[in-house]
Write a protein that holds these residues in place. Structure first.
Motif: not given
Length: 183
Positions: A115-121, A137-141, A148-156
């Motif tokens: 998740y870190q990778q996707v946010i930072l890239l 990996t796939s675009l949908s992935n 999911r990363a955004k959702d985790m950050l929201k929870k934090d």
């Protein structure tokens, strides 16, 4: 002009206190308060319901504060490496934009690596299709990981900083951070 003077009389001190709680530099806080009242004066015709005046005034204040942080960090080249990724527009996700420099980076470091990778890239300007190719990996992935990363950050932000979700799923509220932030 008369209505703006009345708003100044009613809100000036409270707004300065509110702005000062978000902006540590006293001169900047005064400048921001002035900018808020210029916007109030020029946009007063957009206020349709006088009963919502206070909420409208504070909404303008939050927007001006968010703009200040965007300008400040872009000007110093000391931007947070995911802050812009978190906002859909300049008027959304103000909770991410206000004081996010304090908690966002630690929250991102605590994310699982995929998740870190996707946010930072994404922040580095890569398109999601490029990220998918780079990560094999796939675009949908990639899209799923980003969401999911955004959702985790929201929870934090909700658990640490006292924000909550509005009816549209955007973070809102006032910061009441539980971390010892180093500004």
């Amino acid at each position: 002009m008369e209505k703006t003077a009345k708003i100044w009389s009613d809100f000036s001190d409270r707004l300065l206190h509110f702005i000062s709680s978000k902006i540590p530099n006293t001169e900047d806080a005064h400048d921001i308060r002035q900018e808020v009242f210029v916007k109030i004066h020029t946009q007063l015709d957009k206020l349709k319901n006088d009963a919502k005046l206070e909420a409208w005034v504070y909404q303008i204040s939050r927007h001006v504060i968010a703009d200040y942080y965007r300008r400040h960090y872009k000007a110093t080249q000391d931007t947070n490496p995911a802050l812009e990724v978190m906002a859909d527009t300049s008027e959304q996700n103000l909770a991410y934009q206000q004081y996010a420099y304090c908690c966002l980076e630690p929250f991102i470091r605590e994310l699982p690596e995929k998740y870190q990778q996707v946010i930072l890239l994404t922040h580095q300007g890569h398109k999601q299709a490029e990220i998918a190719h780079q990560l094999n990996t796939s675009l949908s992935n990639v899209k799923m990981r980003f969401q999911r990363a955004k959702d985790m950050l929201k929870k934090d932000f909700i658990s640490c900083c006292g924000y909550h979700l509005d009816a549209h799923g955007k973070l809102t509220g006032e910061q009441d951070c539980q971390r010892e932030c180093k500004h």
